[in-house]
Scaffold this active site. Structure first.
Site, PDB file in Angstrom:
ATOM      1  N   ASP A 184       5.173  10.143  47.338  1.00  0.00           N
ATOM      2  CA  ASP A 184       4.429  10.971  46.243  1.00  0.00           C
ATOM      3  C   ASP A 184       3.409   9.845  45.757  1.00  0.00           C
ATOM      4  O   ASP A 184       3.467   8.543  46.164  1.00  0.00           O
ATOM      5  CB  ASP A 184       5.438  10.947  44.941  1.00  0.00           C
ATOM      6  N   SER A 185       2.391  10.308  45.081  1.00  0.00           N
ATOM      7  CA  SER A 185       1.397   9.516  44.754  1.00  0.00           C
ATOM      8  C   SER A 185       1.859   8.702  43.466  1.00  0.00           C
ATOM      9  O   SER A 185       1.128   7.480  43.430  1.00  0.00           O
ATOM     10  CB  SER A 185       0.113  10.466  44.016  1.00  0.00           C
ATOM     11  N   CYS A 236       5.011  15.623  46.756  1.00  0.00           N
ATOM     12  CA  CYS A 236       3.738  15.427  45.881  1.00  0.00           C
ATOM     13  C   CYS A 236       3.233  16.684  46.219  1.00  0.00           C
ATOM     14  O   CYS A 236       2.794  17.124  47.501  1.00  0.00           O
ATOM     15  CB  CYS A 236       2.870  14.375  46.282  1.00  0.00           C
ATOM     16  N   GLU A 258       3.678  10.957  31.995  1.00  0.00           N
ATOM     17  CA  GLU A 258       3.836   9.712  32.250  1.00  0.00           C
ATOM     18  C   GLU A 258       4.123   9.007  31.046  1.00  0.00           C
ATOM     19  O   GLU A 258       4.784   7.608  30.947  1.00  0.00           O
ATOM     20  CB  GLU A 258       2.673   9.101  33.113  1.00  0.00           C
ATOM     21  N   CYS A 281       3.400  20.991  40.441  1.00  0.00           N
ATOM     22  CA  CYS A 281       3.276  19.398  40.240  1.00  0.00           C
ATOM     23  C   CYS A 281       4.502  18.823  39.994  1.00  0.00           C
ATOM     24  O   CYS A 281       5.091  19.431  39.043  1.00  0.00           O
ATOM     25  CB  CYS A 281       2.241  19.091  39.229  1.00  0.00           C
ATOM     26  N   HIS A 288       4.923  16.287  38.230  1.00  0.00           N
ATOM     27  CA  HIS A 288       5.050  15.889  36.742  1.00  0.00           C
ATOM     28  C   HIS A 288       5.688  16.867  35.790  1.00  0.00           C
ATOM     29  O   HIS A 288       6.113  16.558  34.716  1.00  0.00           O
ATOM     30  CB  HIS A 288       3.930  15.014  36.304  1.00  0.00           C
TER      31      HIS A 288
END
Ligand code: DGL
Length: 282
Positions: free
Chosen positions: A13-14, A76, A156, A199, A201
């Protein structure tokens, strides 16, 4: 038994968002060793151009392949949208799975009326991968894409609910969902009944998003469906791990192991020790 079956599954993942996919995989396949690489030095990918995303993803995939993996999971959405085919081509015959097809499948199954809203990064939405993947499964589906860039730093930061998150979500989504208690929107199409979190997140923000879009809208993501697809693929390629001992997990990041451990714990749903994370260069 295939000898490669002893190798770990490599996840990329990024950053740390792919840990939501890691968690789903660990739950579905508790005996599989997992090697996770988060390219936090280059995060975010979602605001970058397609060629850059492909270049970064190929480098990360190479790192995992060099370390020895039996399968690659691009955990991702942005990297899957831009680079899945390039990674498959470069590392054939290694099995490479992405998260877009499983996410599209989950949304296509969940929606009753076929109007699905996809929220994702700018790169994922502008590339159109989700829109195409959903209409391949349900050609009559109406798919509305919306880039929600600010959801990434909010997740985050651990700001998962409350007035700030709901305010940001309303700003992005209110125009699409304002009519969703009615059967049809002002445009004449059926009001959306499904929100696909495209996504890694965004599952952290699910509660706040549900408050904004309304309880009648189903929210789905790709983590559980991806884990199911990985299990099926391992079985089909004779790569399922044969042992039944505890799995070994390794976490690699390209920057700031302490931050990866701290933020990663939110995505993983358990405390990730600083010492469990290693720094690597690509
Ligand atoms: N992991 C990315 C995704 O799923 C989000 C973070 C980024 O922009 O790199 O699209």
């Amino acid at each position: 038994m295939n000898d490669s079956s002893r190798l770990p599954i490599g996840l990329f993942d990024s950053g740390m968002g792919g840990l939501t996919v890691f968690k789903a995989l660990a739950e579905r396949l508790p005996h599989e060793d997992l090697l996770y690489l988060g390219d936090t030095a280059r995060l975010p990918y979602g605001t970058k151009g397609r060629d850059t995303i492909i270049r970064y993803t190929l480098k990360a995939a190479q790192k995992l392949v060099d370390m020895g993996v039996k399968m690659l999971v691009i955990a991702c959405n942005t990297a899957t949208s831009a680079a899945l085919e390039a990674v498959r081509e470069q590392f054939a015959p290694l099995p490479v799975m992405g998260v877009v097809a499983p996410g599209a499948q989950a949304a296509a199954q969940a929606s009753v009326n076929g109007h699905i809203v996809v929220v994702a990064t700018e790169a994922t939405i502008s590339g159109g991968a989700y829109q195409q993947a959903i209409t391949r499964i349900r050609p009559e589906a109406v798919v509305t894409g919306r880039a929600c860039t600010l959801f990434v730093p909010l997740a985050e930061e651990g700001w998962m609910n409350g007035p700030i998150v709901e305010g940001v979500a309303s700003r992005y989504l209110a125009d699409i969902f304002s009519d969703s208690t009615n059967e049809t929107c002002a445009t004449g199409t059926a009001a959306p009944d499904t929100l696909l979190l495209g996504c890694t997140h965004f599952p952290l923000l699910q509660e706040a998003l549900q408050n904004v879009v309304g309880s009648q809208v189903r929210i789905v993501d790709s983590a559980a469906t991806t884990a199911l697809r990985v299990a099926e693929e391992l079985k089909a390629t004779n790569l399922l791990c044969q042992g039944n001992g505890p799995a070994h997990y390794r976490f690699l990041t390209t920057d700031n192991t302490a931050r990866f451990a701290r933020t990663g714990s939110l995505f993983l749903g358990r405390e990730l020790g600083h010492g469990e994370v290693s720094l690597v260069d690509l």
